[in-house]
Write an enzyme that holds these catalytic residues in place. Structure first.
Site, PDB file in Angstrom:
ATOM      1  N   THR A  62      43.122  41.968  35.942  1.00 46.17           N
ATOM      2  CA  THR A  62      42.025  41.660  35.021  1.00 46.17           C
ATOM      3  C   THR A  62      40.695  42.187  35.571  1.00 46.17           C
ATOM      4  O   THR A  62      39.970  42.933  34.896  1.00 46.17           O
ATOM      5  CB  THR A  62      41.927  40.128  34.810  1.00 46.17           C
ATOM      6  OG1 THR A  62      43.176  39.655  34.328  1.00 46.17           O
ATOM      7  CG2 THR A  62      40.828  39.774  33.826  1.00 46.17           C
ATOM      8  N   GLU A 104      29.769  38.192  45.634  1.00 47.23           N
ATOM      9  CA  GLU A 104      29.111  37.606  44.462  1.00 47.23           C
ATOM     10  C   GLU A 104      30.114  37.086  43.424  1.00 47.23           C
ATOM     11  O   GLU A 104      29.901  36.021  42.830  1.00 47.23           O
ATOM     12  CB  GLU A 104      28.182  38.648  43.807  1.00 47.23           C
ATOM     13  CG  GLU A 104      27.321  38.092  42.704  1.00 47.23           C
ATOM     14  CD  GLU A 104      26.430  36.939  43.167  1.00 47.23           C
ATOM     15  OE1 GLU A 104      25.437  37.191  43.855  1.00 47.23           O
ATOM     16  OE2 GLU A 104      26.729  35.784  42.834  1.00 47.23           O
ATOM     17  N   VAL A 162      32.232  33.289  43.236  1.00 44.18           N
ATOM     18  CA  VAL A 162      31.777  32.017  42.650  1.00 44.18           C
ATOM     19  C   VAL A 162      30.975  32.307  41.376  1.00 44.18           C
ATOM     20  O   VAL A 162      30.070  33.142  41.380  1.00 44.18           O
ATOM     21  CB  VAL A 162      30.886  31.223  43.628  1.00 44.18           C
ATOM     22  CG1 VAL A 162      30.531  29.852  43.039  1.00 44.18           C
ATOM     23  CG2 VAL A 162      31.544  31.060  44.991  1.00 44.18           C
ATOM     24  N   LYS A 204      35.386  27.383  45.841  1.00 44.16           N
ATOM     25  CA  LYS A 204      34.037  27.872  45.499  1.00 44.16           C
ATOM     26  C   LYS A 204      32.963  26.950  46.068  1.00 44.16           C
ATOM     27  O   LYS A 204      31.924  27.410  46.534  1.00 44.16           O
ATOM     28  CB  LYS A 204      33.908  27.986  43.980  1.00 44.16           C
ATOM     29  CG  LYS A 204      34.791  29.084  43.403  1.00 44.16           C
ATOM     30  CD  LYS A 204      34.902  28.947  41.896  1.00 44.16           C
ATOM     31  CE  LYS A 204      35.662  30.107  41.276  1.00 44.16           C
ATOM     32  NZ  LYS A 204      36.033  29.864  39.884  1.00 44.16           N
TER      33      LYS A 204
HETATM   34  P1  NAP Z   1      45.336  39.670  38.437  1.00 48.63           P
HETATM   35  O1  NAP Z   1      45.007  40.027  37.040  1.00 48.63           O
HETATM   36  O2  NAP Z   1      46.526  38.841  38.695  1.00 48.63           O
HETATM   37  O3  NAP Z   1      45.421  41.027  39.275  1.00 48.63           O
HETATM   38  C1  NAP Z   1      45.856  41.073  40.597  1.00 48.63           C
HETATM   39  C2  NAP Z   1      46.053  42.509  41.015  1.00 48.63           C
HETATM   40  O4  NAP Z   1      46.402  42.541  42.388  1.00 48.63           O
HETATM   41  C3  NAP Z   1      47.162  43.239  40.260  1.00 48.63           C
HETATM   42  O5  NAP Z   1      46.796  44.565  40.015  1.00 48.63           O
HETATM   43  C4  NAP Z   1      48.352  43.168  41.220  1.00 48.63           C
HETATM   44  O6  NAP Z   1      49.233  44.259  41.107  1.00 48.63           O
HETATM   45  C5  NAP Z   1      47.635  43.245  42.548  1.00 48.63           C
HETATM   46  N1  NAP Z   1      48.398  42.582  43.612  1.00 48.63           N
HETATM   47  C6  NAP Z   1      48.750  41.276  43.672  1.00 48.63           C
HETATM   48  N2  NAP Z   1      49.437  41.038  44.800  1.00 48.63           N
HETATM   49  C7  NAP Z   1      49.516  42.222  45.447  1.00 48.63           C
HETATM   50  C8  NAP Z   1      50.147  42.653  46.651  1.00 48.63           C
HETATM   51  N3  NAP Z   1      50.807  41.804  47.437  1.00 48.63           N
HETATM   52  N4  NAP Z   1      50.034  43.952  47.020  1.00 48.63           N
HETATM   53  C9  NAP Z   1      49.354  44.821  46.241  1.00 48.63           C
HETATM   54  N5  NAP Z   1      48.767  44.485  45.076  1.00 48.63           N
HETATM   55  C10 NAP Z   1      48.866  43.208  44.691  1.00 48.63           C
HETATM   56  O7  NAP Z   1      44.097  38.890  39.108  1.00 48.63           O
HETATM   57  P2  NAP Z   1      42.582  38.892  38.634  1.00 48.63           P
HETATM   58  O8  NAP Z   1      42.396  37.882  37.574  1.00 48.63           O
HETATM   59  O9  NAP Z   1      42.116  40.278  38.420  1.00 48.63           O
HETATM   60  O10 NAP Z   1      41.878  38.255  39.937  1.00 48.63           O
HETATM   61  C11 NAP Z   1      41.652  39.041  41.087  1.00 48.63           C
HETATM   62  C12 NAP Z   1      40.783  38.242  42.064  1.00 48.63           C
HETATM   63  O11 NAP Z   1      39.545  37.973  41.445  1.00 48.63           O
HETATM   64  C13 NAP Z   1      41.342  36.891  42.455  1.00 48.63           C
HETATM   65  O12 NAP Z   1      40.971  36.599  43.770  1.00 48.63           O
HETATM   66  C14 NAP Z   1      40.655  35.927  41.499  1.00 48.63           C
HETATM   67  O13 NAP Z   1      40.570  34.623  42.002  1.00 48.63           O
HETATM   68  C15 NAP Z   1      39.306  36.569  41.436  1.00 48.63           C
HETATM   69  N6  NAP Z   1      38.521  36.268  40.239  1.00 48.63           N
HETATM   70  C16 NAP Z   1      39.090  36.378  39.024  1.00 48.63           C
HETATM   71  C17 NAP Z   1      38.321  36.135  37.904  1.00 48.63           C
HETATM   72  C18 NAP Z   1      38.908  36.234  36.527  1.00 48.63           C
HETATM   73  O14 NAP Z   1      38.210  35.892  35.566  1.00 48.63           O
HETATM   74  N7  NAP Z   1      40.139  36.709  36.372  1.00 48.63           N
HETATM   75  C19 NAP Z   1      36.992  35.769  38.035  1.00 48.63           C
HETATM   76  C20 NAP Z   1      36.426  35.667  39.320  1.00 48.63           C
HETATM   77  C21 NAP Z   1      37.202  35.932  40.421  1.00 48.63           C
HETATM   78  P3  NAP Z   1      50.074  44.538  39.756  1.00 48.63           P
HETATM   79  O15 NAP Z   1      49.063  45.015  38.763  1.00 48.63           O
HETATM   80  O16 NAP Z   1      51.063  45.569  40.129  1.00 48.63           O
HETATM   81  O17 NAP Z   1      50.675  43.223  39.361  1.00 48.63           O
HETATM   82  N1  HSE Z   2      40.263  30.996  37.549  1.00 47.84           N
HETATM   83  C1  HSE Z   2      38.856  31.071  37.768  1.00 47.84           C
HETATM   84  C2  HSE Z   2      38.144  30.220  36.765  1.00 47.84           C
HETATM   85  C3  HSE Z   2      38.401  32.498  37.671  1.00 47.84           C
HETATM   86  O1  HSE Z   2      38.758  29.843  35.766  1.00 47.84           O
HETATM   87  O2  HSE Z   2      36.984  29.895  36.967  1.00 47.84           O
HETATM   88  C4  HSE Z   2      36.963  32.680  38.051  1.00 47.84           C
HETATM   89  O3  HSE Z   2      36.767  32.479  39.411  1.00 47.84           O
END
Ligand code: NAP
Ligand code: HSE
Length: 444
Positions: free
Chosen positions: A17, A133, A136, A209
């Protein structure tokens, strides 16, 4: 004057994402972003788990690999952006990048909260930057605000909604009458939830966070084990309605860090009732809100989208711009990014959970028979807890009814013991719902 570096190489770890959001936003606003950096930004490769997955919309020249060494060993990569999530292998990959002299941007609050000392010590030793940044508040620039903008203040309190998923679920239940399960599914479909959503709904994500925010705000390491956590499981639409009708309040899942001068720092992530005129009451859906109180500035509130692809990419790219700009002019890693300095830390006492003082809003489930309410009230009194209001639904003789009760301030310990004693009454069922009441005593 030293020559300016013309191109900054970036390696992505994760293309989900947030990772795809970063690529898309960088492509969309490239001219604007590069003019802010003063150099060209090149995403050289992205590490993923499954290389065979279709990645619609990603540039055809983006190298997609499952070997982290393609990034960490690439001499053209100056900056690694970790967007995989989880503890491992994220921690190992970040440390590997640092050991090779790469600067780090991460949105991964879990790995930071747990391995803060190790990561920042390694960065300090190698003179590289670690920027966070997006870890959180999603798109809200709250780390920079607390770290830099409010740096002159002694901060006394942070009260925040810092999990978009739980706020989205509570809003869905309160405003649209949706079930918990349906709201959670919607949050997952929109890319808000963690890959394991229990991190959101049981409060661990907000705990990570809060550990980060308070470590920066209070100049000392606050560990996740020191934060009291209660998630939002078990809260029903009826409870939210009761909060409204009985207390004129809304239910929010709050992360609170409160410095009580002589007592220490109270840190907790708990479901709370807040009055409708509280600044966080109108923060709805995926929005987060962070209220910081400083001794000079007073109360400051930051609000915005707390999760989702582009809001989070916005925060990640702000870090990329900051570091890339410093790399371009040769000063990256010279000044620690986070005000919290590994060589100078405070050692304020973290108040143990039992000693934390709160007001409470409770839902007991009691069989409707004479004398039950009086027994509940007397047990609370025996534990030194004063009741401020009681409400019981229309009687249904002999069957269970919810009894809502609010209290004045008590310690978590006395409340825990009182609930145990009350639940041992034959007429009271186990599973009492405990929420905190964020209304100062003299205001009610
Ligand atoms: P996601 O959609 O699940 O994407 C994770 C990515 O990491 C995917 O591309 C996955 O590969 C890859 N990955 C996972 N495990 C791996 C491994 N062992 N080796 C290599 N690649 C691996 O997660 P996301 O929502 O983008 O979140 C990413 C980070 O941002 C997390 O720490 C989350 O807490 C943080 N975050 C997310 C949001 C949000 O709104 N989503 C907001 C703030 C912070 P594949 O594509 O092949 O599955
Ligand atoms: N899973 C987290 C949330 C993503 O819902 O706030 C953003 O850090």
């Amino acid at each position: 004057m030293a020559t300016r570096k013309k191109k900054i190489g970036i390696g992505l770890l994760g293309l989900g994402t947030v990772g795809t959001g970063v690529v898309e936003l960088l492509e969309k606003n490239r001219v604007h972003i590069e003019s802010r950096v003063g150099a060209q930004l090149e995403i050289r490769s992205a590490v993923v788990k499954d290389v065979s997955k279709a990645r619609p919309g990603m540039p055809s020249n983006l190298k997609i690999t499952n070997k982290v060494s393609d990034v960490t060993n690439d001499p053209e990569v100056d900056l690694i952006v970790e967007l995989m999530g989880g503890f491992e292998p994220a921690r190992t990959y970040i440390l590997e990048g640092i050991s090779k002299g790469k600067h780090i941007v991460t949105a991964n609050k879990a790995v930071l909260a747990k391995h803060w000392d190790e990561i920042f010590q390694a960065a300090h030793d190698k003179n590289v930057d670690v920027y966070l940044e997006a870890a959180v508040g999603g798109g809200i620039p709250c780390i920079q605000a607390i770290n830099d903008g409010l740096a002159a203040n002694k901060i006394s309190e942070i009260t925040a909604i810092i999990n978009g998923t739980t706020n989205f679920i509570l809003t869905g239940m309160a405003q649209y009458g949706q079930t918990f399960e349906k709201s959670l599914k919607d949050a997952q479909a929109k890319g808000y939830a963690e890959s394991d959503p229990s991190f959101d709904i049981d409060g661990m994500d907000a705990c990570h966070k809060l550990a980060i925010l308070s470590s920066i705000a209070f100049d000392q390491r606050v560990k996740i084990e020191e934060i009291h956590i209660q998630g939002i499981r078990g809260i029903t639409k009826a409870d939210i309605d009761a909060a409204k009708t009985e207390m004129n309040c809304t239910v929010k899942h709050l992360a609170i860090a409160r410095s009580r001068e002589e007592h220490g720092l109270e840190v907790q992530v708990v479901p709370c009732l807040i009055p409708h005129d509280h600044p966080l009451a109108s923060v709805e859906g995926v929005y987060n809100g962070i209220v910081v109180t400083g001794d000079a500035v007073g109360r400051v509130m930051l609000s915005g989208r707390g999760a989702g692809k582009l809001p989070t990419a916005s925060a990640v790219i702000s870090d990329i711009i900051y570091i890339a700009r410093n790399i371009a002019v040769g000063v990256a890693g010279k000044v620690p990014a986070v005000a919290y300095d590994v060589d100078r830390v405070e050692s304020r006492r973290i108040v143990p959970y039992d000693e934390i003082k709160n007001r409470f809003f409770l839902r007991f489930t009691a069989v409707d028979q004479p004398g039950v309410l009086a027994r509940i009230a007397s047990i609370l009194a025996e534990h030194g807890i004063s009741i401020s209001s009681v409400a019981q639904n229309e009687r249904q003789k002999g069957s269970s009814v919810p009894v809502y009760l609010s209290t004045y301030t008590a310690t978590e310990k006395s409340m825990g013991e009182a609930i145990k004693a009350i639940e041992s009454l034959p007429a009271v069922k186990s599973g009492t719902l405990v929420m905190r009441l964020e209304i100062p005593e003299n205001a009610s």
